[in-house]
Design an enzyme around this catalytic site. Structure first.
Site, short mmCIF file in Angstrom:
data_model
loop_
_atom_site.label_atom_id
_atom_site.label_comp_id
_atom_site.label_asym_id
_atom_site.label_seq_id
_atom_site.Cartn_x
_atom_site.Cartn_y
_atom_site.Cartn_z
N ARG A 111 0.88 -1.18 0.00
CA ARG A 111 0.00 0.00 0.00
C ARG A 111 0.91 1.22 0.00
O ARG A 111 1.92 1.26 0.70
CB ARG A 111 -0.88 -0.02 1.25
CG ARG A 111 -1.88 -1.17 1.19
CD ARG A 111 -2.76 -1.16 2.39
NE ARG A 111 -3.50 0.10 2.45
CZ ARG A 111 -4.46 0.35 3.33
NH1 ARG A 111 -4.79 -0.56 4.20
NH2 ARG A 111 -5.08 1.51 3.33
N SER A 112 0.53 2.21 -0.80
CA SER A 112 1.43 3.34 -0.99
C SER A 112 1.74 4.07 0.33
O SER A 112 2.84 4.58 0.53
CB SER A 112 0.84 4.31 -2.00
OG SER A 112 -0.46 4.68 -1.57
N SER A 113 0.76 4.07 1.24
CA SER A 113 1.00 4.78 2.51
C SER A 113 2.14 4.13 3.30
O SER A 113 2.88 4.80 4.02
CB SER A 113 -0.27 4.83 3.34
OG SER A 113 -0.86 3.57 3.36
N GLY A 115 4.64 2.45 1.72
CA GLY A 115 5.83 2.72 0.91
C GLY A 115 6.42 4.07 1.23
O GLY A 115 7.64 4.23 1.31
N ARG A 116 5.56 5.04 1.46
CA ARG A 116 6.06 6.39 1.78
C ARG A 116 6.76 6.44 3.12
O ARG A 116 7.50 7.36 3.42
CB ARG A 116 4.89 7.38 1.76
CG ARG A 116 4.37 7.64 0.36
CD ARG A 116 3.16 8.57 0.39
NE ARG A 116 2.30 8.26 -0.75
CZ ARG A 116 0.99 8.06 -0.68
NH1 ARG A 116 0.37 8.13 0.48
NH2 ARG A 116 0.30 7.79 -1.75
N THR A 136 3.55 -15.48 1.70
CA THR A 136 4.77 -15.02 2.37
C THR A 136 5.11 -13.64 1.83
O THR A 136 5.14 -13.42 0.62
CB THR A 136 5.93 -15.99 2.11
OG1 THR A 136 5.63 -17.24 2.74
CG2 THR A 136 7.23 -15.47 2.70
N LEU A 137 5.31 -12.72 2.75
CA LEU A 137 5.67 -11.35 2.36
C LEU A 137 7.12 -11.10 2.72
O LEU A 137 7.61 -11.61 3.74
CB LEU A 137 4.79 -10.35 3.12
CG LEU A 137 3.28 -10.50 2.99
CD1 LEU A 137 2.56 -9.56 3.94
CD2 LEU A 137 2.84 -10.23 1.54
N GLU A 138 7.80 -10.34 1.90
CA GLU A 138 9.17 -9.94 2.25
C GLU A 138 9.10 -8.47 2.63
O GLU A 138 8.72 -7.64 1.81
CB GLU A 138 10.11 -10.12 1.05
CG GLU A 138 10.16 -11.55 0.50
CD GLU A 138 9.12 -11.82 -0.57
OE1 GLU A 138 8.82 -10.92 -1.37
OE2 GLU A 138 8.59 -12.94 -0.59
N GLN A 157 -1.89 -5.13 -0.81
CA GLN A 157 -3.10 -5.39 -1.60
C GLN A 157 -2.82 -6.46 -2.65
O GLN A 157 -1.70 -6.58 -3.15
CB GLN A 157 -3.62 -4.10 -2.21
CG GLN A 157 -2.57 -3.28 -2.91
CD GLN A 157 -3.01 -1.84 -3.13
OE1 GLN A 157 -4.20 -1.57 -3.19
NE2 GLN A 157 -2.07 -0.93 -3.28
#
Lengths: 200, 412
Positions: A111-113, A115-116, A136-138, A157
């Site tokens: 989500r961009s929020s 990322g910022r 699995t997320l990195e 997302q």
């Protein structure tokens, strides 16, 4: 073509009996329609994995090391924080268990929020038809400040796309479900092995 | 130990309680040493008390440390904690850990030497199976022991057992008195004889085990019986412990209670369940006298089981817990079996474990590549977590509705 949230909502509300799209826990379908986007928000799960750098000189291909010897798992229950410090890298899993039907594929993005704030999520984004399990997320913090993460918070997302072919013959053993993040195997296939020979 | 990764607060809190006690001992010894008139006898006494306390607490420290092991089924923690609090009250905290014993185990925190830990319920699942959610129903048995201790049931039950043991000896005294030291029957009861007390104690211990089985069955239904058979059958001949009912009696009590609670209806299952166990009575009495004492204890047990069953039923009923029936978990099992995804909408972890057993009993037919048991474990543990998520969301929604907030968006 990306699938809009209304169609995703419909698939969740009226699941195909033979080959459904399942997301557990089920998201609020009305909320999904209201959002009018083309993705499904996913939440952070309770399991994390950090690499045990001290056990190996490098992450070699076809390493003799087993997954538990390379990844230290940590369970963070609901209500507790996990702090991701600058330059740190950690594996995590989604709270949602996702079953992707054979006619769909997906991709995960941040989500961009987040990322910022310096949080990079899911660099390996593809979700194949037939996958079932927690993703699995990195997670990597490339910002300057530590980031507080909490299981259950909305983190990334998932976009769905239709697959042209009905892949009934998907090798399901490749995607069999796990609830914890996994490192997975990297093996040399026969071509790569052939290319390793020093004096052919 | 304080630097361990404690996933749940209860483990850290128990450790802190022990830490405070050890600090008190240390302070007492330090103060005693600093006194000019300190004598060796006093110091030895203080050191002895401290060592006794440490010796009593050491197993608890090991238990707390093992509660941090990631092999434990952490996803079961919150639902089990909620179950404990429903039955024992909100002040109780659960510690779920593993134990290097073959069977599940509970630490008796009501023992006077560790009374500082009395608000903790410490359930250890066998370490070799601690990640196996199918045996979770056996935690219901351990919860039964905790209820027995917390509610002080021993006192009431002992009173009744005593009457029944007295009745046994009154009836049989002429035949069995030759095995006891010469004494009159009133002396045997009223002095009382340590042998008489031993028979009463055995009856009580057996009744506690039976009560704990009843609590497990009352909460988890058929899944309890399946888990019991999975871990303990065939229970090959060993020397029988007088603290436990014989295997055949225990199985009969379990089956009768399961029928009474509505957990099983199927007589075929009853036959199959009994066949799992080797019901031959292991006979290796130390003496004829021991056999008589055990006979007296068992007579008291047989006379009390119905009351014990009603007692377990009432306590669990008052906690608002329903017994899963034969059909419990059918639709959840069907969902997991067909779609290889965890279930949502479960009423309880009991329903999920019953669903798990339904799949386990058809494991061979399950059309799945790879390690089927591992997949089943993953699905069940994730289903526990989903159940917890849904419970929290439902509670939060109820709270919002009660406090007059308009319905807002959010996951259900």
């Amino acid at each position: 073509m990306l699938i809009g949230s209304e169609i995703i909502a419909d698939m969740l509300r009226n699941p195909d009996r033979d080959d459904p799209l399942l997301v557990v826990p089920k998201p609020d379908v009305n909320d999904l329609i209201r959002a009018g986007s083309a993705s499904l928000d996913l939440r952070l799960g309770t399991w994390f994995g950090t690499l045990r750098g001290e056990r190996t000189s490098c992450l070699a291909v076809s390493s003799r090391h087993t997954e538990p010897s390379l990844v230290k798992l940590l369970h963070v229950p609901f209500g507790k924080p996990f702090y991701l410090h600058p330059k740190a890298f950690v594996l995590a899993s989604t709270l949602e268990w996702i079953r992707v039907p054979s006619k769909l594929a997906g991709s995960v993005t941040a989500r961009s929020s987040w990322g910022r704030r310096g949080l990079i999520i899911a660099t390996a984004t593809g979700v194949h038809p037939g996958f079932t399990g927690c993703l699995t997320l990195e997670l990597a913090n490339v910002g300057a400040a530590p980031i507080e993460l909490r299981p259950g918070m909305s983190l990334c997302q998932l976009f769905f796309e239709e697959v042209n072919r009905d892949l009934k013959t998907t090798d399901k053993s490749r995607f069999l479900g796990r609830r914890k993040p996994i490192l997975g195997k990297i093996d040399l296939d026969w071509i790569a092995k052939a290319l390793q020979v020093q004096n052919p | 130990m304080r630097d361990s990764d404690f996933p749940y607060d209860a483990s850290r809190q128990a450790l802190e309680v022990i830490g405070v006690r050890i600090a008190e001992h240390k302070q007492q010894i330090t103060e005693a040493l600093s006194l000019s008139h300190a004598n060796e006898k006093t110091l030895r006494k203080l050191a002895g008390t401290s060592l006794n306390d440490i010796e009593s607490l050491l197993p608890f420290l090991g238990f707390i440390l093992r509660s941090t092991n990631i092999r434990n089924g952490f996803e079961a923690y919150f639902p089990l904690q909620r179950l404990c609090q429903k039955v024992l009250g909100d002040d109780v905290s659960l510690l779920l850990s593993s134990e290097w014993k073959y069977s599940p185990y509970i630490y008796n925190t009501h023992n006077p030497s560790v009374s500082l830990l009395r608000d903790f319920v410490m359930v250890g699942l066998p370490a070799h199976e601690s990640a196996n959610p199918l045996i979770l129903p056996l935690a219901g048995h351990e919860l039964g022991h905790a209820i027995w201790a917390h509610k002080g049931l021993n006192k009431d039950v002992e009173f009744v057992s005593r009457k029944f043991v007295e009745g046994y000896f009154t009836k049989t005294w002429s035949e069995c008195q030759i095995h006891f030291a010469p004494q009159s029957l009133p002396d045997f009861f009223e002095k009382p004889s340590p042998l008489f007390l031993e028979a009463v104690q055995w009856a009580n211990m057996q009744l506690q085990e039976i009560f704990s089985d009843y609590v497990g069955i009352r909460i988890f239904g058929k899944a309890y019986l399946n888990a019991f058979a999975y871990l303990l059958s065939p229970n090959k001949e060993r020397r029988r412990s007088p603290a436990y009912p014989s295997t055949s009696d225990r199985i009969n009590f379990q089956v009768e209670a399961a029928k009474a609670f509505g957990a099983i209806l199927d007589n075929h299952y009853v036959d199959e369940y009994s066949k799992h166990f080797d019901n031959r009575q292991p006979v290796a009495w130390k003496s004829e006298r021991e056999k008589i004492l055990l006979d007296a204890a068992e007579t008291a047990v047989q006379s009390s089981v119905e009351n014990i069953q009603n007692l377990a039923d009432r306590i669990v009923e008052e906690a608002g817990i329903e017994t899963p029936d034969e059909s419990s978990g059918c639709h959840l099992a069907q969902h997991m079996y067909s779609y290889l995804a965890p279930c949502s909408g479960a009423q309880s972890i009991a329903e999920i474990t019953n669903a798990g057993w339904k799949i386990y009993n058809h494991l061979e037919e399950w059309q799945v590549e790879g390690d089927k048991m591992q997949l089943l474990r993953e699905l069940l543990l994730k289903s526990f977590e989903i159940h917890e998520v849904e419970t929290r969301i439902s509670n939060a929604n109820r709270f919002r509705d009660n406090s007059g907030h308009a319905e807002e968006s959010g996951p259900r």
